[in-house]
Scaffold this motif. Structure first.
Motif, mmCIF file in Angstrom:
data_model
loop_
_atom_site.group_PDB
_atom_site.id
_atom_site.type_symbol
_atom_site.label_atom_id
_atom_site.label_comp_id
_atom_site.label_asym_id
_atom_site.label_seq_id
_atom_site.Cartn_x
_atom_site.Cartn_y
_atom_site.Cartn_z
ATOM 1 N N ARG A 281 26.238 -1.795 18.055
ATOM 2 C CA ARG A 281 27.411 -1.792 18.944
ATOM 3 C C ARG A 281 28.351 -2.949 18.607
ATOM 4 O O ARG A 281 28.853 -3.653 19.473
ATOM 5 C CB ARG A 281 26.994 -1.855 20.417
ATOM 6 N N ALA A 282 28.593 -3.115 17.314
ATOM 7 C CA ALA A 282 29.427 -4.220 16.840
ATOM 8 C C ALA A 282 30.858 -3.762 16.623
ATOM 9 O O ALA A 282 31.109 -2.640 16.150
ATOM 10 C CB ALA A 282 28.857 -4.791 15.545
ATOM 11 N N GLU A 283 31.795 -4.637 16.954
ATOM 12 C CA GLU A 283 33.214 -4.383 16.695
ATOM 13 C C GLU A 283 33.573 -4.751 15.258
ATOM 14 O O GLU A 283 34.463 -4.164 14.672
ATOM 15 C CB GLU A 283 34.063 -5.202 17.671
ATOM 16 N N LEU A 284 32.859 -5.709 14.692
ATOM 17 C CA LEU A 284 33.077 -6.141 13.320
ATOM 18 C C LEU A 284 31.726 -6.305 12.634
ATOM 19 O O LEU A 284 30.759 -6.746 13.263
ATOM 20 C CB LEU A 284 33.840 -7.473 13.270
ATOM 21 N N VAL A 285 31.682 -5.980 11.335
ATOM 22 C CA VAL A 285 30.471 -6.153 10.534
ATOM 23 C C VAL A 285 30.815 -7.062 9.359
ATOM 24 O O VAL A 285 31.784 -6.804 8.628
ATOM 25 C CB VAL A 285 29.925 -4.813 10.014
ATOM 26 N N LEU A 286 30.038 -8.129 9.182
ATOM 27 C CA LEU A 286 30.231 -9.063 8.073
ATOM 28 C C LEU A 286 29.113 -8.887 7.056
ATOM 29 O O LEU A 286 27.942 -8.796 7.423
ATOM 30 C CB LEU A 286 30.230 -10.515 8.572
ATOM 31 N N PHE A 287 29.467 -8.883 5.780
ATOM 32 C CA PHE A 287 28.465 -8.833 4.714
ATOM 33 C C PHE A 287 29.092 -9.377 3.450
ATOM 34 O O PHE A 287 30.325 -9.531 3.371
ATOM 35 C CB PHE A 287 27.946 -7.405 4.492
ATOM 36 N N GLY A 288 28.269 -9.679 2.454
ATOM 37 C CA GLY A 288 28.830 -10.215 1.220
ATOM 38 C C GLY A 288 27.774 -10.671 0.244
ATOM 39 O O GLY A 288 26.577 -10.379 0.398
ATOM 40 N N THR A 289 28.216 -11.410 -0.769
ATOM 41 C CA THR A 289 27.341 -11.854 -1.857
ATOM 42 C C THR A 289 27.426 -13.359 -2.039
ATOM 43 O O THR A 289 28.401 -14.005 -1.662
ATOM 44 C CB THR A 289 27.730 -11.175 -3.186
ATOM 45 N N VAL A 290 26.377 -13.902 -2.643
ATOM 46 C CA VAL A 290 26.323 -15.294 -3.057
ATOM 47 C C VAL A 290 26.179 -15.289 -4.577
ATOM 48 O O VAL A 290 25.292 -14.617 -5.117
ATOM 49 C CB VAL A 290 25.135 -16.036 -2.426
ATOM 50 N N SER A 291 27.027 -16.028 -5.271
ATOM 51 C CA SER A 291 26.966 -16.076 -6.732
ATOM 52 C C SER A 291 27.045 -17.518 -7.208
ATOM 53 O O SER A 291 27.472 -18.411 -6.476
ATOM 54 C CB SER A 291 28.101 -15.252 -7.363
ATOM 55 N N GLN A 292 26.592 -17.728 -8.435
ATOM 56 C CA GLN A 292 26.655 -19.047 -9.046
ATOM 57 C C GLN A 292 28.080 -19.305 -9.518
ATOM 58 O O GLN A 292 28.707 -18.455 -10.148
ATOM 59 C CB GLN A 292 25.696 -19.118 -10.230
ATOM 60 N N ALA A 293 28.609 -20.486 -9.194
ATOM 61 C CA ALA A 293 29.960 -20.862 -9.619
ATOM 62 C C ALA A 293 29.916 -22.303 -10.105
ATOM 63 O O ALA A 293 30.018 -23.240 -9.321
ATOM 64 C CB ALA A 293 30.956 -20.714 -8.474
ATOM 65 N N GLY A 294 29.731 -22.484 -11.405
ATOM 66 C CA GLY A 294 29.574 -23.829 -11.943
ATOM 67 C C GLY A 294 28.292 -24.448 -11.419
ATOM 68 O O GLY A 294 27.215 -23.867 -11.502
ATOM 69 N N SER A 295 28.408 -25.630 -10.844
ATOM 70 C CA SER A 295 27.231 -26.295 -10.260
ATOM 71 C C SER A 295 27.042 -25.940 -8.795
ATOM 72 O O SER A 295 26.090 -26.408 -8.167
ATOM 73 C CB SER A 295 27.385 -27.813 -10.393
ATOM 74 N N GLY A 296 27.938 -25.116 -8.237
ATOM 75 C CA GLY A 296 27.856 -24.754 -6.828
ATOM 76 C C GLY A 296 27.718 -23.258 -6.633
ATOM 77 O O GLY A 296 27.307 -22.522 -7.541
ATOM 78 N N LEU A 297 28.059 -22.813 -5.426
ATOM 79 C CA LEU A 297 27.936 -21.406 -5.057
ATOM 80 C C LEU A 297 29.283 -20.880 -4.585
ATOM 81 O O LEU A 297 30.145 -21.638 -4.143
ATOM 82 C CB LEU A 297 26.906 -21.237 -3.936
ATOM 83 N N ALA A 298 29.443 -19.570 -4.677
ATOM 84 C CA ALA A 298 30.645 -18.906 -4.194
ATOM 85 C C ALA A 298 30.237 -17.778 -3.257
ATOM 86 O O ALA A 298 29.308 -17.016 -3.557
ATOM 87 C CB ALA A 298 31.469 -18.362 -5.349
ATOM 88 N N LEU A 299 30.933 -17.669 -2.117
ATOM 89 C CA LEU A 299 30.696 -16.596 -1.149
ATOM 90 C C LEU A 299 31.856 -15.616 -1.206
ATOM 91 O O LEU A 299 33.020 -16.009 -1.084
ATOM 92 C CB LEU A 299 30.571 -17.149 0.270
ATOM 93 N N ASP A 300 31.533 -14.348 -1.410
ATOM 94 C CA ASP A 300 32.528 -13.280 -1.331
ATOM 95 C C ASP A 300 32.166 -12.445 -0.098
ATOM 96 O O ASP A 300 31.114 -11.782 -0.070
ATOM 97 C CB ASP A 300 32.507 -12.435 -2.602
ATOM 98 N N ILE A 301 33.050 -12.487 0.907
ATOM 99 C CA ILE A 301 32.730 -11.963 2.229
ATOM 100 C C ILE A 301 33.681 -10.826 2.583
ATOM 101 O O ILE A 301 34.890 -10.898 2.319
ATOM 102 C CB ILE A 301 32.810 -13.068 3.292
#
Length: 400
Positions: A281-301
């Motif tokens: 019963r959600a009005e919004l659904v969030l999902f995405g990926t975590v990827s390696q970006a150099g020495s850190g991480l990147a979130l694509d949401i």
């Protein structure tokens, strides 16, 4: 009078706005898009975002109701083996076969948790003995082959219970050594996942393991989420069998997880995400990926409203590998969702690639079966016979 009515109307509108129900937001598990992402990064990002959604005014977290923990399948399997053994000793062959079948079904659900193939090998050996007693020789031979290949360097304890069964085991071992080997190909989403076969590490996926003895073999893989998956693969002589390693689960959740782990978002994954959102019963659904970006991480949401045909992508979030700086950007995202709702982010067309900066897929590795094959009944090595007479023992040294 008119002025009073206007003031009352403004006041009512203000009160109505203040009592507006918060937006219900469902957060689906984030998936690593490659095997080089630090372990458990996806679950940690998911939990951090859940925390921020809970803490922002105007949002309400849509959660699934608590459920009872699943039964202990490993304990059930062991109890079923005990029951099968007792029935076999009483010559209740049909009951023993049914119980060992229940045991093997339970073992299949917890194969990744087994420390080795020994316990499973003993269960297949018992099925073999029962089915030989029933006159089902072909099925019994297949089960015995599984028992021998699941624990290749170990004598089967059940073989010592009967001289006839011990001779059957010896013939089966000799036949296995003469059969042509097979091949197992491991592929995964995401790629780059470490795999073990019969307790021995092989190359990361994708990998082809050659010269595998025909029969059953226990495999295990550790996903970037930290979850362990595995099972038993049956290898056939002269043939190649493929094992697909993917995030666990079933139904709509598995569809979304597999798509994100494969760094591809298509219409089927979006429909599955909608179904999950409607269930919560959600009005919004969030999902995405975590990827390696150099020495850190990147979130694509991505943000998905149940009535929308496609999700919307919010700006990429860059984080350090330990997520020490994750709080402010995720809090800002939650605030944006509270203010803009389904209009947050930019519209995307399907199919979409969540992590556009992902590198090329790794090349298929080629390795040989890692277990050294030796007959279980091989005699212990003895010292070679000397080619000259041994020296006579010398007298002990004495002080002059």
């Amino acid at each position: 009078m008119t002025r009073t009515v206007l003031l009352l109307s403004l006041l009512l509108c203000t009160v109505s706005g203040a009592q507006q129900a918060p937006r219900r937001v469902a957060v689906l598990p984030f998936q690593a898009s490659s095997g080089d992402v630090p372990g458990r990064a996806g679950p940690r990002v998911t939990q951090r975002l859940v925390t921020e959604v809970r803490g922002v005014e105007g949002l309400e977290l849509a959660e699934a109701p608590a459920t009872e923990p699943p039964p202990d399948a490993l304990a059930q399997a062991r109890e079923a083996v005990k029951d099968a053994r007792a029935r076999w000793q009483k010559r209740d062959l049909a009951g023993a076969d049914a119980s060992i079948g229940q045991a093997l079904d339970a073992y299949a659900t917890v194969a990744a948790a087994l420390p080795s193939g020994n316990e499973l090998a003993d269960a297949y050996a018992l099925r073999s003995a029962v089915r030989y007693s029933q006159g089902r020789d072909e099925e019994a031979a297949r089960a015995l082959g599984f028992a021998l290949t699941l624990s290749p360097r170990r004598a089967l304890p059940l073989a010592s219970s009967s001289p006839l069964f011990a001779r059957t085991v010896e013939r089966a071992q000799a036949a296995l050594r003469e059969q042509p080997r097979g091949t197992v190909r491991f592929v995964s989403v995401p790629p780059g996942i470490p795999v073990t076969l019969d307790g021995h590490a092989v190359e990361n996926t994708p990998v082809r393991v050659a010269e595998v003895p025909p029969g059953g073999h226990l495999w295990r893989a550790v996903l970037p989420s930290g979850e362990t998956t595995g099972g038993v693969v049956e290898v056939l002589s002269g043939k190649e069998v493929e094992v697909k390693v993917r995030p666990p689960g079933d139904g709509a959740e598995a569809t979304v997880s597999s798509a994100l782990a494969g760094n591809r978002l298509d219409a089927a994954a979006v429909e599955a995400a909608k179904a999950l959102g409607q269930t919560l019963r959600a009005e919004l659904v969030l999902f995405g990926t975590v990827s390696q970006a150099g020495s850190g991480l990147a979130l694509d949401i991505f943000v998905l409203a149940p009535e929308a045909k496609a999700p919307r992508r919010v700006p990429r979030i860059s984080l350090d590998a330990d997520l020490l700086d994750a709080g402010p950007p995720l809090r800002e995202l939650a605030s944006t969702l509270a203010a803009r709702g389904s209009q947050a982010g930019e519209a995307v067309s399907l199919p979409a690639t969540p992590s556009a900066g992902a590198g090329p897929a790794p090349r298929l590795a080629q390795v040989k079966y890692p277990v050294e094959e030796k007959p279980v009944s091989a005699p212990k090595p003895v010292a070679p016979t000397p080619d000259r007479a041994p020296l006579a023992p010398r007298k002990p040294l004495v002080r002059p």
